[in-house]
Design a protein around this motif. Structure first.
Motif, PDB file in Angstrom:
ATOM      1  N   ILE A  51     -97.046  21.729  -6.918  1.00 48.96           N
ATOM      2  CA  ILE A  51     -96.405  21.387  -5.681  1.00 48.96           C
ATOM      3  C   ILE A  51     -95.168  22.152  -5.023  1.00 48.96           C
ATOM      4  CG2 ILE A  51     -94.804  19.435  -5.003  1.00 48.96           C
ATOM      5  CD1 ILE A  51     -96.358  17.494  -6.497  1.00 48.96           C
ATOM      6  N   VAL A  52     -94.357  22.741  -6.029  1.00 46.54           N
ATOM      7  CA  VAL A  52     -93.516  23.722  -5.857  1.00 46.54           C
ATOM      8  C   VAL A  52     -94.197  25.162  -4.971  1.00 46.54           C
ATOM      9  CG1 VAL A  52     -91.739  25.197  -6.595  1.00 46.54           C
ATOM     10  CG2 VAL A  52     -91.650  23.092  -7.455  1.00 46.54           C
ATOM     11  N   PHE A  53     -95.188  25.529  -5.859  1.00 41.36           N
ATOM     12  CA  PHE A  53     -95.986  26.476  -5.069  1.00 41.36           C
ATOM     13  C   PHE A  53     -96.312  26.378  -3.790  1.00 41.36           C
ATOM     14  CE2 PHE A  53    -100.081  28.674  -4.253  1.00 41.36           C
ATOM     15  CZ  PHE A  53     -99.791  29.910  -4.476  1.00 41.36           C
ATOM     16  N   MET A  54     -96.873  25.201  -3.520  1.00 34.04           N
ATOM     17  CA  MET A  54     -97.350  24.717  -1.909  1.00 34.04           C
ATOM     18  C   MET A  54     -96.053  24.871  -1.297  1.00 34.04           C
ATOM     19  SD  MET A  54    -100.351  22.092  -2.659  1.00 34.04           S
ATOM     20  CE  MET A  54    -100.389  21.540  -4.243  1.00 34.04           C
ATOM     21  N   ILE A  55     -95.187  24.245  -1.509  1.00 32.41           N
ATOM     22  CA  ILE A  55     -93.865  24.326  -0.638  1.00 32.41           C
ATOM     23  C   ILE A  55     -93.550  25.620  -0.575  1.00 32.41           C
ATOM     24  CG2 ILE A  55     -91.454  23.529  -0.528  1.00 32.41           C
ATOM     25  CD1 ILE A  55     -92.066  20.914  -2.217  1.00 32.41           C
ATOM     26  N   LEU A  56     -93.287  26.467  -1.445  1.00 27.66           N
ATOM     27  CA  LEU A  56     -92.896  27.735  -0.953  1.00 27.66           C
ATOM     28  C   LEU A  56     -94.064  28.773  -0.341  1.00 27.66           C
ATOM     29  CD1 LEU A  56     -91.049  28.442  -4.574  1.00 27.66           C
ATOM     30  CD2 LEU A  56     -90.002  28.013  -2.529  1.00 27.66           C
ATOM     31  N   SER A  57     -95.068  28.508  -0.517  1.00 27.22           N
ATOM     32  CA  SER A  57     -96.205  29.192   0.222  1.00 27.22           C
ATOM     33  C   SER A  57     -96.484  28.649   1.619  1.00 27.22           C
ATOM     34  CB  SER A  57     -97.607  29.281  -0.621  1.00 27.22           C
ATOM     35  OG  SER A  57     -96.982  29.854  -1.796  1.00 27.22           O
ATOM     36  N   ARG A  58     -95.815  27.671   2.180  1.00 29.86           N
ATOM     37  CA  ARG A  58     -96.472  27.144   3.511  1.00 29.86           C
ATOM     38  C   ARG A  58     -96.573  28.214   4.424  1.00 29.86           C
ATOM     39  NH1 ARG A  58     -91.191  25.118   2.461  1.00 29.86           N
ATOM     40  NH2 ARG A  58     -89.666  25.496   3.888  1.00 29.86           N
ATOM     41  N   SER A 115    -106.678  22.374 -10.078  1.00 29.63           N
ATOM     42  CA  SER A 115    -106.901  23.623  -9.466  1.00 29.63           C
ATOM     43  C   SER A 115    -107.442  23.384  -7.875  1.00 29.63           C
ATOM     44  CB  SER A 115    -108.004  24.582 -10.135  1.00 29.63           C
ATOM     45  OG  SER A 115    -109.146  23.693 -10.344  1.00 29.63           O
ATOM     46  N   SER A 116    -108.038  22.202  -7.801  1.00 24.10           N
ATOM     47  CA  SER A 116    -108.593  21.894  -6.460  1.00 24.10           C
ATOM     48  C   SER A 116    -107.321  21.798  -5.419  1.00 24.10           C
ATOM     49  CB  SER A 116    -109.502  20.784  -6.438  1.00 24.10           C
ATOM     50  OG  SER A 116    -110.754  21.252  -6.935  1.00 24.10           O
ATOM     51  N   SER A 117    -106.160  21.201  -6.014  1.00 27.82           N
ATOM     52  CA  SER A 117    -105.062  21.067  -4.978  1.00 27.82           C
ATOM     53  C   SER A 117    -104.678  22.113  -4.371  1.00 27.82           C
ATOM     54  CB  SER A 117    -104.092  20.121  -5.900  1.00 27.82           C
ATOM     55  OG  SER A 117    -103.501  21.073  -6.907  1.00 27.82           O
ATOM     56  N   ILE A 118    -104.542  23.197  -5.257  1.00 30.07           N
ATOM     57  CA  ILE A 118    -104.189  24.581  -4.562  1.00 30.07           C
ATOM     58  C   ILE A 118    -105.253  25.098  -3.714  1.00 30.07           C
ATOM     59  CG2 ILE A 118    -103.773  27.237  -5.268  1.00 30.07           C
ATOM     60  CD1 ILE A 118    -102.722  25.999  -7.906  1.00 30.07           C
ATOM     61  N   SER A 119    -106.471  25.001  -3.969  1.00 27.96           N
ATOM     62  CA  SER A 119    -107.629  25.334  -2.953  1.00 27.96           C
ATOM     63  C   SER A 119    -107.485  24.266  -1.661  1.00 27.96           C
ATOM     64  CB  SER A 119    -109.054  25.052  -3.643  1.00 27.96           C
ATOM     65  OG  SER A 119    -108.955  25.864  -4.813  1.00 27.96           O
ATOM     66  N   VAL A 120    -107.392  23.219  -1.782  1.00 30.96           N
ATOM     67  CA  VAL A 120    -107.330  22.340  -0.606  1.00 30.96           C
ATOM     68  C   VAL A 120    -106.187  22.855   0.171  1.00 30.96           C
ATOM     69  CG1 VAL A 120    -106.917  20.077   0.193  1.00 30.96           C
ATOM     70  CG2 VAL A 120    -108.756  20.305  -1.745  1.00 30.96           C
ATOM     71  N   PHE A 121    -105.102  22.948  -0.389  1.00 29.72           N
ATOM     72  CA  PHE A 121    -103.699  23.545   0.489  1.00 29.72           C
ATOM     73  C   PHE A 121    -104.035  24.841   1.240  1.00 29.72           C
ATOM     74  CE2 PHE A 121     -99.849  26.139   0.309  1.00 29.72           C
ATOM     75  CZ  PHE A 121     -99.102  25.751   1.253  1.00 29.72           C
TER      76      PHE A 121
END
Length: 167
Positions: A51-58, A115-121
């Motif tokens: 979650i933190v990775f996705m927030i920082l990588s938006r 792992s799919s959560s990162i891919s979906v993002f």
């Protein structure tokens, strides 16, 4: 620096082996407790880091995110092979077969979910560039092997599109 947040999801499929190795470092009476605490803490840290990775990588480039998701999935291949081999061995054995196989299936599904959560993002960020391919790749994220192939194809196509746009 943000990519360091992917370490828990990369290591997650190897969690059981790491837990056993860690448990062997401690005396027998506290080894199961250490093993349990290790697995619980790691299982909680993985989605939080995602979650933190996705927030920082938006605001990052979708192609870089697709590449990161692809590399995470590639690192998981040996773990899937080992789990498959253990599943086959468990199927050959007569006793305790079903619980072990169900545990391995559940563990693989959890790994696939993380792992799919990162891919979906990454695919959601890429939908502006390639709608059809992003949707197909999104559907493939929930099937073993198809997720890696779809990410690779989309990454190559996006990379080629970016080169043609910049030239």
């Amino acid at each position: 620096m943000k990519k360091l947040l992917l370490i828990p999801v990369i290591i997650f499929p190897y969690l059981l082996a790491l837990g056993v190795l860690l448990g062997n470092l401690f005396p027998e009476d506290i080894a199961p407790i250490v093993f349990g605490v290790f697995i619980v803490l790691f299982a909680l840290a993985t989605p939080i880091c995602n979650i933190v990775f996705m927030i920082l990588s938006r605001k990052d480039d979708p192609n870089d995110l697709i590449r990161a998701a692809f590399l995470v999935k590639l690192v998981h291949i040996p773990a899937y092979i080992v789990v498959f081999i253990f599943g086959v061995i468990a199927a050959i054995m007569i006793f305790m077969t079903l619980p072990l196989i169900l545990m391995l299936i559940l563990f693989d599904c959890i790994v696939l979910f993380f792992s799919s959560s990162i891919s979906v993002f990454a695919l959601a960020k890429n939908i502006k560039n390639n709608k059809l391919l992003s949707v197909v790749a999104l559907i493939c994220q929930f099937f073993f092997c198809a997720d890696i192939i779809s990410l690779f194809v989309l990454w190559i196509i996006s990379k080629n599109q970016r080169k043609t746009v910049s030239t």
